[in-house]
Design an enzyme around this catalytic site. Sequence first.
Site, PDB file in Angstrom:
ATOM      1  N   CYS A 168       1.943 -55.784  24.194  1.00  0.00           N
ATOM      2  CA  CYS A 168       2.727 -54.759  24.896  1.00  0.00           C
ATOM      3  C   CYS A 168       3.968 -55.375  25.539  1.00  0.00           C
ATOM      4  O   CYS A 168       3.861 -56.232  26.422  1.00  0.00           O
ATOM      5  CB  CYS A 168       1.851 -54.105  25.961  1.00  0.00           C
ATOM      6  SG  CYS A 168       2.724 -53.083  27.150  1.00  0.00           S
ATOM      7  N   CYS A 202       4.059 -55.165  29.283  1.00  0.00           N
ATOM      8  CA  CYS A 202       3.128 -56.105  29.931  1.00  0.00           C
ATOM      9  C   CYS A 202       3.737 -57.497  30.009  1.00  0.00           C
ATOM     10  O   CYS A 202       3.601 -58.190  31.028  1.00  0.00           O
ATOM     11  CB  CYS A 202       1.811 -56.157  29.163  1.00  0.00           C
ATOM     12  SG  CYS A 202       0.902 -54.597  29.131  1.00  0.00           S
TER      13      CYS A 202
END
Length: 506
Positions: free
Chosen positions: A74, A77
């Site tokens: 991600c 993230c």
Amino acid sequence: MPGMYSYLGLFMCLLSVCCSATSFPSRRVILREVNDNGGDHPDYAVDLNVTNFDAVLKDTPATYAIVEFFAHWCPACRNYKPHYEKVARLFNGPEAVHPGIILMTRVDCASKINTKLCDKFSVGHYPMLFWGPPTKFVGSGWEPKQEKSDIRVIDDARTADRLLNWINKQIGSTYGLDDQKFENEHLPSNISDTEQVARAIYDVEEATSTAFDIILEHKMIKPGTRASLIKFLQLLTAHHPSRRCRKGTAELLVSFDDLYPADFGSPNKQDDDKGLVKNIKICGKDVPRGYWMFCRGSKNETRGFSCGLWVLLHSLSVRIEDGESQFTFNATCDFVHDFFICEECRQHFYKMCSSVSSPFNKARDYALWLWSTHNRVNERLMKEEASLGTGDPKFPKTIWPPKQLCPSCYLGFDQRNNKIEWNQDEVFKFLTNYYRNTLTALYKDKSIVGNDEAEVAVEDLIVANNAIVVPLGAALAIAVASCAFGALACYWRSQQKSRKPRRTWK
């Protein structure tokens, strides 16, 4: 005599069977630091997965925990990680600015082994952060519509500043991202705070591990000091307040003759054993480091290890039985004489040991002697620190216990001799409650010692073999004392041989 050898032969056969048949599940260990992809500095947040999630959160000394659920693929993230790390730096690791308050962790939901774990917490987006007492995460989960839960979603943590502000609101703190170690520190202002005293258990674990690290680093185990170390290890195995330290010490004891045989003083033998010895962790592989809670000073060079060592000695003194009092005195004095690296402190302490003319027949007498000895040390250091300005201004040396902690300990003051008149019965009662009952209260409440059958069995065996005196053949003598304890030795050795290198999570 022939009958004795027959029994010994039978015992060794049983021991062999125990070794081949015994199989225990391996303990999961806490990962406190992992390297990032660049390898320039450590990650401060602790990487968790389904195999160690419960164990780590049950074991931490921290009051609160944050768990970040993320996915390594991600982009958001990856971009959030530097923000999370800025905050984690304050609370995690041996160089933590505010240790022992919040354990900051992360779980990679993109890893297949964590799928069920992430489902339990209803992770619906990345990153997703949860807050709560560490033990509330153990064996638990979270549902969006759950009315009552000790676990909360952190809803405002997009940047490091916002996450820290959210934390400050929850616990009434004023932490800043620029805080440095020993600055802006919320030091305990009330030394009678029960929770602060109970947290000394972690300091005792760290002091025990640090002491042994010093012994190994300075190669202090020699033919002339070997026996005194064995005696002190026996004392720790039977009476250390931490179960994992008792377990680790017992592991060392049953392996002692292998690691330090009669010819271990030869250079070649020392080189051969160096690797084996370095693998020994006397309180487990991941005892907290740098967390000094009860023993934390207001300056980098104050309190810490020396405070933790004193707490250990006092906690041992109130756990022994009457018949062990002289053995404990000898073991402690010899240990300090042979292994305490501060020369002046070592000489002063051993001088006080040498001044004792009669053996100790009661555990009470030994505990009171250690207490009075500590006060004599404090009196000497008070004068030195006052003249040199080297004391800790927030934790000056004092006579223990202070009157506000134990009013009944004080009978009066002898003006002629300039000495406090003590009620020693009350002092002993205070020491027992403070260093035995209160010290382990938090440890027991949090149940961080675990409950797997192997560990409970180890505990029972150690207590059953309370302070066995082993003059030289430590491993053999302990094994002969109990076949079950021999099985324990086999288990530990088989675990050491089969133990694989720990993975580093990226």
